[in-house]
Design a protein around this motif. Structure first.
Motif, PDB file in Angstrom:
ATOM      1  N   GLY A  41       0.770  -1.236   0.000  1.00 43.09           N
ATOM      2  CA  GLY A  41       0.000   0.000   0.000  1.00 43.09           C
ATOM      3  C   GLY A  41       0.799   1.282   0.000  1.00 43.09           C
ATOM      4  O   GLY A  41       0.217   2.374  -0.057  1.00 43.09           O
ATOM      5  N   ALA A  42       2.132   1.219   0.044  1.00 43.22           N
ATOM      6  CA  ALA A  42       2.943   2.440   0.041  1.00 43.22           C
ATOM      7  C   ALA A  42       3.115   2.956  -1.381  1.00 43.22           C
ATOM      8  O   ALA A  42       3.063   2.203  -2.355  1.00 43.22           O
ATOM      9  CB  ALA A  42       4.310   2.170   0.668  1.00 43.22           C
ATOM     10  N   GLY A  43       3.324   4.262  -1.497  1.00 48.00           N
ATOM     11  CA  GLY A  43       3.722   4.849  -2.764  1.00 48.00           C
ATOM     12  C   GLY A  43       5.234   4.967  -2.811  1.00 48.00           C
ATOM     13  O   GLY A  43       5.876   5.187  -1.781  1.00 48.00           O
ATOM     14  N   LEU A  44       5.818   4.820  -3.997  1.00 44.77           N
ATOM     15  CA  LEU A  44       7.271   4.878  -4.156  1.00 44.77           C
ATOM     16  C   LEU A  44       7.654   6.002  -5.103  1.00 44.77           C
ATOM     17  O   LEU A  44       7.053   6.149  -6.181  1.00 44.77           O
ATOM     18  CB  LEU A  44       7.812   3.554  -4.719  1.00 44.77           C
ATOM     19  CG  LEU A  44       7.582   2.269  -3.926  1.00 44.77           C
ATOM     20  CD1 LEU A  44       8.071   1.079  -4.737  1.00 44.77           C
ATOM     21  CD2 LEU A  44       8.301   2.337  -2.582  1.00 44.77           C
ATOM     22  N   ALA A  45       8.637   6.794  -4.720  1.00 41.97           N
ATOM     23  CA  ALA A  45       9.229   7.802  -5.599  1.00 41.97           C
ATOM     24  C   ALA A  45      10.736   7.590  -5.536  1.00 41.97           C
ATOM     25  O   ALA A  45      11.364   7.838  -4.510  1.00 41.97           O
ATOM     26  CB  ALA A  45       8.860   9.210  -5.160  1.00 41.97           C
ATOM     27  N   VAL A  46      11.317   7.097  -6.633  1.00 37.00           N
ATOM     28  CA  VAL A  46      12.697   6.606  -6.637  1.00 37.00           C
ATOM     29  C   VAL A  46      13.532   7.469  -7.569  1.00 37.00           C
ATOM     30  O   VAL A  46      13.144   7.725  -8.714  1.00 37.00           O
ATOM     31  CB  VAL A  46      12.750   5.132  -7.097  1.00 37.00           C
ATOM     32  CG1 VAL A  46      14.172   4.590  -6.997  1.00 37.00           C
ATOM     33  CG2 VAL A  46      11.775   4.279  -6.284  1.00 37.00           C
ATOM     34  N   THR A  47      14.693   7.903  -7.087  1.00 34.46           N
ATOM     35  CA  THR A  47      15.589   8.663  -7.946  1.00 34.46           C
ATOM     36  C   THR A  47      16.991   8.092  -7.896  1.00 34.46           C
ATOM     37  O   THR A  47      17.582   7.969  -6.819  1.00 34.46           O
ATOM     38  CB  THR A  47      15.617  10.161  -7.561  1.00 34.46           C
ATOM     39  OG1 THR A  47      16.539  10.856  -8.413  1.00 34.46           O
ATOM     40  CG2 THR A  47      16.021  10.378  -6.117  1.00 34.46           C
ATOM     41  N   PRO A  48      17.543   7.681  -9.030  1.00 40.60           N
ATOM     42  CA  PRO A  48      18.947   7.294  -9.074  1.00 40.60           C
ATOM     43  C   PRO A  48      19.831   8.540  -9.048  1.00 40.60           C
ATOM     44  O   PRO A  48      19.349   9.669  -9.227  1.00 40.60           O
ATOM     45  CB  PRO A  48      19.074   6.557 -10.414  1.00 40.60           C
ATOM     46  CG  PRO A  48      18.004   7.148 -11.265  1.00 40.60           C
ATOM     47  CD  PRO A  48      16.883   7.530 -10.335  1.00 40.60           C
ATOM     48  N   SER A  49      21.119   8.337  -8.833  1.00 35.94           N
ATOM     49  CA  SER A  49      22.072   9.442  -8.827  1.00 35.94           C
ATOM     50  C   SER A  49      22.953   9.353 -10.063  1.00 35.94           C
ATOM     51  O   SER A  49      22.834   8.430 -10.882  1.00 35.94           O
ATOM     52  CB  SER A  49      22.933   9.381  -7.567  1.00 35.94           C
ATOM     53  OG  SER A  49      23.834   8.284  -7.646  1.00 35.94           O
ATOM     54  N   ARG A  50      23.867  10.291 -10.180  1.00 41.88           N
ATOM     55  CA  ARG A  50      24.801  10.265 -11.304  1.00 41.88           C
ATOM     56  C   ARG A  50      25.704   9.037 -11.240  1.00 41.88           C
ATOM     57  O   ARG A  50      26.260   8.617 -12.249  1.00 41.88           O
ATOM     58  CB  ARG A  50      25.651  11.547 -11.303  1.00 41.88           C
ATOM     59  CG  ARG A  50      24.877  12.791 -11.683  1.00 41.88           C
ATOM     60  CD  ARG A  50      25.669  14.060 -11.429  1.00 41.88           C
ATOM     61  NE  ARG A  50      26.955  14.072 -12.116  1.00 41.88           N
ATOM     62  CZ  ARG A  50      27.840  15.056 -12.009  1.00 41.88           C
ATOM     63  NH1 ARG A  50      27.573  16.079 -11.205  1.00 41.88           N
ATOM     64  NH2 ARG A  50      28.978  15.006 -12.665  1.00 41.88           N
ATOM     65  N   ARG A  51      25.874   8.475 -10.044  1.00 43.73           N
ATOM     66  CA  ARG A  51      26.746   7.311  -9.889  1.00 43.73           C
ATOM     67  C   ARG A  51      26.026   5.986 -10.127  1.00 43.73           C
ATOM     68  O   ARG A  51      26.674   4.946 -10.135  1.00 43.73           O
ATOM     69  CB  ARG A  51      27.379   7.315  -8.494  1.00 43.73           C
ATOM     70  CG  ARG A  51      28.408   8.398  -8.283  1.00 43.73           C
ATOM     71  CD  ARG A  51      29.145   8.232  -6.965  1.00 43.73           C
ATOM     72  NE  ARG A  51      28.251   8.353  -5.815  1.00 43.73           N
ATOM     73  CZ  ARG A  51      27.822   7.344  -5.095  1.00 43.73           C
ATOM     74  NH1 ARG A  51      28.151   6.106  -5.394  1.00 43.73           N
ATOM     75  NH2 ARG A  51      27.018   7.551  -4.054  1.00 43.73           N
ATOM     76  N   THR A  52      24.719   6.019 -10.294  1.00 39.87           N
ATOM     77  CA  THR A  52      23.980   4.774 -10.535  1.00 39.87           C
ATOM     78  C   THR A  52      24.258   4.306 -11.956  1.00 39.87           C
ATOM     79  O   THR A  52      23.965   5.022 -12.915  1.00 39.87           O
ATOM     80  CB  THR A  52      22.473   4.982 -10.341  1.00 39.87           C
ATOM     81  OG1 THR A  52      22.224   5.662  -9.105  1.00 39.87           O
ATOM     82  CG2 THR A  52      21.752   3.651 -10.323  1.00 39.87           C
ATOM     83  N   SER A  53      24.821   3.127 -12.096  1.00 43.11           N
ATOM     84  CA  SER A  53      25.175   2.630 -13.424  1.00 43.11           C
ATOM     85  C   SER A  53      23.924   2.366 -14.248  1.00 43.11           C
ATOM     86  O   SER A  53      22.825   2.169 -13.711  1.00 43.11           O
ATOM     87  CB  SER A  53      26.001   1.350 -13.302  1.00 43.11           C
ATOM     88  OG  SER A  53      25.204   0.286 -12.804  1.00 43.11           O
ATOM     89  N   SER A  54      24.097   2.335 -15.570  1.00 44.28           N
ATOM     90  CA  SER A  54      22.957   2.059 -16.450  1.00 44.28           C
ATOM     91  C   SER A  54      22.407   0.649 -16.204  1.00 44.28           C
ATOM     92  O   SER A  54      21.189   0.428 -16.261  1.00 44.28           O
ATOM     93  CB  SER A  54      23.368   2.227 -17.915  1.00 44.28           C
ATOM     94  OG  SER A  54      24.474   1.402 -18.234  1.00 44.28           O
ATOM     95  N   ALA A  55      23.305  -0.302 -15.896  1.00 42.51           N
ATOM     96  CA  ALA A  55      22.846  -1.661 -15.605  1.00 42.51           C
ATOM     97  C   ALA A  55      22.002  -1.692 -14.341  1.00 42.51           C
ATOM     98  O   ALA A  55      20.971  -2.378 -14.278  1.00 42.51           O
ATOM     99  CB  ALA A  55      24.045  -2.598 -15.470  1.00 42.51           C
ATOM    100  N   ALA A  56      22.433  -0.947 -13.316  1.00 42.77           N
ATOM    101  CA  ALA A  56      21.659  -0.882 -12.073  1.00 42.77           C
ATOM    102  C   ALA A  56      20.319  -0.208 -12.301  1.00 42.77           C
ATOM    103  O   ALA A  56      19.293  -0.640 -11.754  1.00 42.77           O
ATOM    104  CB  ALA A  56      22.458  -0.148 -11.005  1.00 42.77           C
ATOM    105  N   GLN A  57      20.288   0.828 -13.122  1.00 38.64           N
ATOM    106  CA  GLN A  57      19.026   1.506 -13.399  1.00 38.64           C
ATOM    107  C   GLN A  57      18.064   0.591 -14.144  1.00 38.64           C
ATOM    108  O   GLN A  57      16.862   0.586 -13.858  1.00 38.64           O
ATOM    109  CB  GLN A  57      19.293   2.782 -14.202  1.00 38.64           C
ATOM    110  CG  GLN A  57      20.035   3.858 -13.415  1.00 38.64           C
ATOM    111  CD  GLN A  57      20.121   5.174 -14.170  1.00 38.64           C
ATOM    112  OE1 GLN A  57      19.117   5.667 -14.685  1.00 38.64           O
ATOM    113  NE2 GLN A  57      21.305   5.747 -14.224  1.00 38.64           N
TER     114      GLN A  57
END
Length: 326
Positions: free
Chosen positions: A197-213
């Protein structure tokens, strides 16, 4: 004789200043946050060493100012604010050669007497007559900035359920690992929160790899299709401050002291998402937040408890101004 009141003298201009840092978002955010709170308007000088010095740690540069070159062109300022290792080396060199006042953020890893003021978080284990100690990293999170961001992002995220969980995702940094497998595991745990039931708002950073994203996006595909999750794809305006402002709970990966510090400056409870790897300094920092009750470890469950924001940036800036006399 009637005396004409003399005009009030114009307000004194702040000292001219530079920020000295390599191009890392966390370092720049700390320096800009301090400068803003200290009423400075610095130029940012990005330190990009020439070959072969880019392959050598800054503390070993035999001629630091020559190693940087064009980044230091133009009239010199009165104050330099260094952040990180290269910022420390260049700030100390400018102070020695030209007599500039040198401020350093983070442990300089050299003789402390080479700086006028050093600002270090408590996990740096640094003390001295020219050291200002803060509980968290310096940053630019202020009530005014959060209120402004909330007004912008509230209608854009209004479709998400409450409680709203903001998730700040970092990346691998030589001490902790956040690759595709770690991002997938985190995404699965986040999707379970959305299923509850929670809402999620997720932001990667400049260090988040494309594979991780990509792995994170795949794990959150169900909640996103259901309209219960938002994942910033890197295009358009960065929602980071909006997420800080609107969150009921914040989850931050443990690789970034800056992200955890910025989250701790809000009123939202902070959950620290552990990652494979180790850093004594960072683990000490997160352990201090947890021991104080400001944060808890993220175990896959949503936890909410009363919290008080921690933000030492303004007090540190006031002390900096007092010591530098402006």
């Amino acid at each position: 004789m009637t005396r004409t009141p003399s005009a009030a003298p114009p307000p004194a201009l702040p000292p001219s200043s530079w920020i000295l840092s390599e191009s890392y978002a966390g370092l720049m955010a700390q320096a800009r946050g301090l400068a803003e709170a200290a009423s400075l308007a610095p130029e940012s000088r990005i330190l990009t060493p020439r070959a072969p010095w880019r392959f050598v740690t800054a503390r070993l540069w035999p001629a630091p100012l020559a190693a940087i070159g064009d980044a230091l062109a133009g009239p010199l300022p009165e104050i330099v604010i260094g952040c990180g290792g290269a910022g420390a080396v260049i700030g100390a060199a400018l102070r020695r050669r030209y007599g500039l006042r040198a401020v350093q953020i983070q442990h300089p890893r050299m003789d402390l007497r080479r700086f006028d003021v050093i600002l270090a978080a408590i996990h740096d284990d640094l003390t001295g007559p020219n050291v200002i100690v803060t509980r968290t990293a310096l940053h630019g999170v202020t009530p005014a900035r959060l209120a402004e961001a909330a007004a912008i992002w509230r209608p854009r995220l209004a479709h998400l359920p409450r409680p709203l969980v903001a998730v700040l995702v970092g990346g691998s940094n030589g001490r902790f690992r956040l690759g595709a497998l770690e991002a997938e595991a985190l995404g699965i745990r986040l999707a379970a929160l959305a299923a509850d039931g929670a809402g999620l708002a997720v932001t990667p950073s400049r260090r988040t790899s494309s594979a991780a994203q990509r792995a994170l996006a795949l794990a959150l595909a169900g909640p996103r299709d259901a309209g219960t999750a938002y994942l910033w794809d890197g295009s358009g305006e960065n929602p980071y401050f909006g997420l800080l402002a609107l969150a009921d709970v914040i989850i931050a990966t443990e690789d970034s002291v800056s992200m955890m510090s910025e989250a701790a400056a809000t009123a939202a409870p902070l959950l620290v998402a552990r990652l494979p790897g180790h850093s004594r300094r960072i683990r000490d920092f997160s352990a201090t937040l947890i021991a104080s009750g400001r944060a808890r470890e993220f175990t896959g469950r949503l936890e909410v408890w009363p919290t008080i924001p921690i933000n030492d940036t303004e007090a540190a800036a006031d002390e900096l101004r007092r010591r530098l006399g402006y």
